[in-house]
Scaffold this motif. Sequence first.
Motif, PDB file in Angstrom:
ATOM      1  N   SER A 133      14.683  11.010  -5.300  1.00 30.21           N
ATOM      2  CA  SER A 133      14.035  12.316  -5.185  1.00 30.21           C
ATOM      3  C   SER A 133      13.532  12.840  -6.529  1.00 30.21           C
ATOM      4  O   SER A 133      12.476  13.471  -6.615  1.00 30.21           O
ATOM      5  N   THR A 134      14.276  12.568  -7.604  1.00 27.56           N
ATOM      6  CA  THR A 134      13.896  13.086  -8.922  1.00 27.56           C
ATOM      7  C   THR A 134      12.702  12.351  -9.526  1.00 27.56           C
ATOM      8  O   THR A 134      12.152  12.795 -10.534  1.00 27.56           O
ATOM      9  N   LEU A 135      12.297  11.229  -8.939  1.00 28.11           N
ATOM     10  CA  LEU A 135      11.150  10.495  -9.450  1.00 28.11           C
ATOM     11  C   LEU A 135       9.834  11.178  -9.111  1.00 28.11           C
ATOM     12  O   LEU A 135       8.811  10.906  -9.738  1.00 28.11           O
ATOM     13  N   PHE A 136       9.844  12.065  -8.116  1.00 28.11           N
ATOM     14  CA  PHE A 136       8.605  12.634  -7.608  1.00 28.11           C
ATOM     15  C   PHE A 136       8.364  14.081  -8.037  1.00 28.11           C
ATOM     16  O   PHE A 136       7.223  14.513  -8.098  1.00 28.11           O
ATOM     17  N   THR A 137       9.393  14.814  -8.302  1.00 30.28           N
ATOM     18  CA  THR A 137       9.214  16.215  -8.685  1.00 30.28           C
ATOM     19  C   THR A 137      10.465  16.748  -9.372  1.00 30.28           C
ATOM     20  O   THR A 137      11.572  16.208  -9.181  1.00 30.28           O
ATOM     21  N   ASP A 177       0.817  -1.223   0.000  1.00 27.62           N
ATOM     22  CA  ASP A 177       0.000   0.000   0.000  1.00 27.62           C
ATOM     23  C   ASP A 177       0.848   1.270   0.000  1.00 27.62           C
ATOM     24  O   ASP A 177       0.568   2.201  -0.769  1.00 27.62           O
ATOM     25  N   PRO A 178       1.911   1.377   0.848  1.00 29.62           N
ATOM     26  CA  PRO A 178       2.759   2.564   0.742  1.00 29.62           C
ATOM     27  C   PRO A 178       3.412   2.727  -0.626  1.00 29.62           C
ATOM     28  O   PRO A 178       3.577   3.844  -1.109  1.00 29.62           O
ATOM     29  N   ILE A 179       3.782   1.602  -1.246  1.00 29.63           N
ATOM     30  CA  ILE A 179       4.375   1.691  -2.584  1.00 29.63           C
ATOM     31  C   ILE A 179       3.337   2.209  -3.580  1.00 29.63           C
ATOM     32  O   ILE A 179       3.636   3.062  -4.428  1.00 29.63           O
ATOM     33  N   ALA A 180       2.105   1.692  -3.464  1.00 28.37           N
ATOM     34  CA  ALA A 180       1.034   2.194  -4.329  1.00 28.37           C
ATOM     35  C   ALA A 180       0.794   3.682  -4.077  1.00 28.37           C
ATOM     36  O   ALA A 180       0.542   4.450  -5.006  1.00 28.37           O
ATOM     37  N   SER A 181       0.890   4.095  -2.818  1.00 27.28           N
ATOM     38  CA  SER A 181       0.720   5.516  -2.478  1.00 27.28           C
ATOM     39  C   SER A 181       1.852   6.350  -3.055  1.00 27.28           C
ATOM     40  O   SER A 181       1.639   7.485  -3.504  1.00 27.28           O
ATOM     41  N   LEU A 182       3.061   5.788  -3.036  1.00 28.23           N
ATOM     42  CA  LEU A 182       4.193   6.494  -3.644  1.00 28.23           C
ATOM     43  C   LEU A 182       3.986   6.657  -5.151  1.00 28.23           C
ATOM     44  O   LEU A 182       4.329   7.693  -5.729  1.00 28.23           O
ATOM     45  N   ILE A 183       3.439   5.619  -5.785  1.00 31.06           N
ATOM     46  CA  ILE A 183       3.162   5.717  -7.216  1.00 31.06           C
ATOM     47  C   ILE A 183       2.071   6.751  -7.467  1.00 31.06           C
ATOM     48  O   ILE A 183       2.144   7.542  -8.416  1.00 31.06           O
ATOM     49  N   ASP A 184       1.049   6.759  -6.610  1.00 38.79           N
ATOM     50  CA  ASP A 184       0.031   7.818  -6.672  1.00 38.79           C
ATOM     51  C   ASP A 184       0.690   9.191  -6.593  1.00 38.79           C
ATOM     52  O   ASP A 184       0.370  10.104  -7.360  1.00 38.79           O
ATOM     53  N   THR A 185       1.604   9.318  -5.637  1.00 38.97           N
ATOM     54  CA  THR A 185       2.300  10.590  -5.427  1.00 38.97           C
ATOM     55  C   THR A 185       3.106  10.978  -6.656  1.00 38.97           C
ATOM     56  O   THR A 185       3.156  12.156  -7.037  1.00 38.97           O
ATOM     57  N   ALA A 186       3.752   9.986  -7.280  1.00 36.21           N
ATOM     58  CA  ALA A 186       4.546  10.268  -8.480  1.00 36.21           C
ATOM     59  C   ALA A 186       3.647  10.769  -9.612  1.00 36.21           C
ATOM     60  O   ALA A 186       4.002  11.725 -10.324  1.00 36.21           O
ATOM     61  N   PHE A 187       2.489  10.144  -9.807  1.00 33.49           N
ATOM     62  CA  PHE A 187       1.554  10.599 -10.847  1.00 33.49           C
ATOM     63  C   PHE A 187       1.055  12.009 -10.548  1.00 33.49           C
ATOM     64  O   PHE A 187       1.013  12.870 -11.429  1.00 33.49           O
ATOM     65  N   CYS A 220       8.819  12.587   1.537  1.00 35.64           N
ATOM     66  CA  CYS A 220       9.773  12.000   2.483  1.00 35.64           C
ATOM     67  C   CYS A 220       9.078  11.184   3.569  1.00 35.64           C
ATOM     68  O   CYS A 220       9.574  10.131   3.984  1.00 35.64           O
ATOM     69  N   LEU A 221       7.914  11.666   4.020  1.00 40.86           N
ATOM     70  CA  LEU A 221       7.174  10.912   5.035  1.00 40.86           C
ATOM     71  C   LEU A 221       6.682   9.587   4.472  1.00 40.86           C
ATOM     72  O   LEU A 221       6.723   8.556   5.152  1.00 40.86           O
ATOM     73  N   GLN A 222       6.252   9.601   3.205  1.00 39.66           N
ATOM     74  CA  GLN A 222       5.821   8.358   2.561  1.00 39.66           C
ATOM     75  C   GLN A 222       6.979   7.367   2.486  1.00 39.66           C
ATOM     76  O   GLN A 222       6.816   6.173   2.743  1.00 39.66           O
ATOM     77  N   MET A 223       8.159   7.850   2.139  1.00 41.78           N
ATOM     78  CA  MET A 223       9.329   6.971   2.057  1.00 41.78           C
ATOM     79  C   MET A 223       9.720   6.469   3.440  1.00 41.78           C
ATOM     80  O   MET A 223      10.092   5.302   3.620  1.00 41.78           O
ATOM     81  N   TRP A 224       9.645   7.337   4.429  1.00 41.80           N
ATOM     82  CA  TRP A 224       9.980   6.986   5.820  1.00 41.80           C
ATOM     83  C   TRP A 224       9.077   5.863   6.308  1.00 41.80           C
ATOM     84  O   TRP A 224       9.528   4.875   6.879  1.00 41.80           O
ATOM     85  N   VAL A 225       7.789   6.011   6.032  1.00 46.17           N
ATOM     86  CA  VAL A 225       6.815   5.009   6.472  1.00 46.17           C
ATOM     87  C   VAL A 225       6.971   3.714   5.680  1.00 46.17           C
ATOM     88  O   VAL A 225       6.948   2.613   6.242  1.00 46.17           O
ATOM     89  N   ALA A 226       7.162   3.847   4.342  1.00 49.78           N
ATOM     90  CA  ALA A 226       7.250   2.659   3.492  1.00 49.78           C
ATOM     91  C   ALA A 226       8.420   1.767   3.885  1.00 49.78           C
ATOM     92  O   ALA A 226       8.287   0.550   3.993  1.00 49.78           O
ATOM     93  N   THR A 227       9.582   2.359   4.120  1.00 51.46           N
ATOM     94  CA  THR A 227      10.755   1.565   4.474  1.00 51.46           C
ATOM     95  C   THR A 227      10.640   1.016   5.898  1.00 51.46           C
ATOM     96  O   THR A 227      11.024  -0.132   6.162  1.00 51.46           O
ATOM     97  N   SER A 228      10.086   1.817   6.796  1.00 50.69           N
ATOM     98  CA  SER A 228       9.960   1.365   8.179  1.00 50.69           C
ATOM     99  C   SER A 228       8.989   0.204   8.313  1.00 50.69           C
ATOM    100  O   SER A 228       9.137  -0.654   9.192  1.00 50.69           O
ATOM    101  N   LEU A 229       7.992   0.153   7.424  1.00 46.04           N
ATOM    102  CA  LEU A 229       7.003  -0.909   7.507  1.00 46.04           C
ATOM    103  C   LEU A 229       7.570  -2.278   7.161  1.00 46.04           C
ATOM    104  O   LEU A 229       6.926  -3.299   7.412  1.00 46.04           O
ATOM    105  N   LEU A 230       8.766  -2.307   6.582  1.00 49.96           N
ATOM    106  CA  LEU A 230       9.430  -3.595   6.393  1.00 49.96           C
ATOM    107  C   LEU A 230       9.574  -4.306   7.732  1.00 49.96           C
ATOM    108  O   LEU A 230       9.416  -5.520   7.834  1.00 49.96           O
ATOM    109  N   ALA A 231       9.882  -3.531   8.763  1.00 54.72           N
ATOM    110  CA  ALA A 231      10.035  -4.110  10.104  1.00 54.72           C
ATOM    111  C   ALA A 231       8.701  -4.475  10.707  1.00 54.72           C
ATOM    112  O   ALA A 231       8.639  -5.316  11.612  1.00 54.72           O
ATOM    113  N   ASP A 232       7.623  -3.874  10.235  1.00 55.06           N
ATOM    114  CA  ASP A 232       6.316  -4.188  10.789  1.00 55.06           C
ATOM    115  C   ASP A 232       5.895  -5.610  10.445  1.00 55.06           C
ATOM    116  O   ASP A 232       5.075  -6.206  11.142  1.00 55.06           O
TER     117      ASP A 232
END
Length: 489
Positions: free
Chosen positions: A385-389, A40-50, A321-333
């Motif tokens: 960083s360049t993937l988003f803006t 879901d965070p990855i999908a949200s990141l893709i949403d953010t990129a679009f 950055c918050l999306q990336m922070w959450v997405a990577t941290s959720l690996l531990a979840d």
Amino acid sequence: MGKLPLFIFFRDSRNVLKKDELGIEIANIGLPATFALMADPIASLIDTAFIGRIGAMELASVGISVAIFNQVSRITMFPLVSITTSFVAEEEATIKSTSEAEDYENVGSNQDFGLEMVPLTGSSDMKIAKSEDNRRRVPSASSALVIGCMLGILQTLFLISTAKPLLRYMGVKPESPMLKIAQQYLTLRSLGAPAILLSLAAQGVFRGLKDTKTPFYAIIIGDSVNILLDPIFIFTLRLGVNGAAIAHVVSQYLIFIVLIWRLVENVILLPPSFKELQLGRFLKSGFQLLVKVISTTSCITLATSLVARLGPKPMAAFQVCLQMWVATSLLADGLAVAAQAILASAFAKKDYEKIVAAASRVLQIGLLLGLLLSFFLAAVSQLASTLFTKDSDVLNLMNISFPVIAVTQPINALAFVFDGVNYGASDFSYSAYSMVAVAVVSISCLFILSSSHGYLGIWIALTIFMCLRVFVGLLRIGTGMGPWSFLRS
């Protein structure tokens, strides 16, 4: 066990990645759970990129709306899924223990008469008795779905009716062009709340049954549809950010349909009486975790609000950055899910040896995972960083955030795993009230550091917040308090 409970963190550290029975059990539960949580965070990141391709204004507007939606959702979804996982795991362990004991007695008595019994299987699908309906009777599953449905409807009504006041609270001024965009997105996104809460309730049931593969497959199907619909709705149909919201809502209902279809094949969802719903038990533990989640949410929400007051560009950078922070941290979840399911079962059986072995193993793996994530993020941050803006100001602010995100990964990983360990011990009250103390200190740091160091100060305060979460988790187990008192014997 030894007289120093703190030694649990160093137990068998040489075997942290050993492929023994415990290691395989952690992997079988944790890996699918990790992939599911990451989807879901990855999908949200893709949403953010679009959305980022539309413009910085739209990216900032959606960022605020997503922050509100996520923080409101956290208040309901984490207590629901965490309690469901523990309760279902405890019920499953108790049923298995009782069934095995009864089967042993029946085999012994029938052997006296020369009768042959069909042995029970040793898998999670063990049949308690031969019948036409071999589904499990798990009262907690029905309770979770009833509560999830009610909470989802309430969340939708709340977000639709309070969208504008919430956005103003987050720092979006009435004359700001961000207000209309953010309000439309938040209203549409809120329509998916019932599906999200019901899906999470179903995921909690599967987790308690130590089946994390089914939720993973369902989430992959739903998020894949989300990613496919994004460019169609956003660009082809020219719906803009509203198209992104619609795509997300469609994907959430699809996930729920897949999960409920699989769940009814394995679990009897309609209890024979209202008493079996266990609503009182859910509400008691749910209130305790609600206190914890509100405390956690208040810190993240305040941080987002403080950034929003700095302007659209800081908000756009913070959102990514918050999306990336959450997405990577959720690996531990994912490790936390494995810890909770295994420990809840072990506590129900009073298997203290397995409790210690599982707790130490997941904490050690969590630390190792955090270190690996730090190195990975440090290596890819500039490219990511360049993937988003393409906005240079937003990129500069993102580059300020990346070192903090990378360095804090081991801390974040341990914080998530400690949560799973405490939930597995059903130590909900300590998790709740210790987080209140953490939140008080962290909120003070947010105000002080945002005033003195601006955007960077907010990230430093969030780092302090995560460090304090690790400290309270370490304190509980390391001193052998509460359900961990057996470590001092």
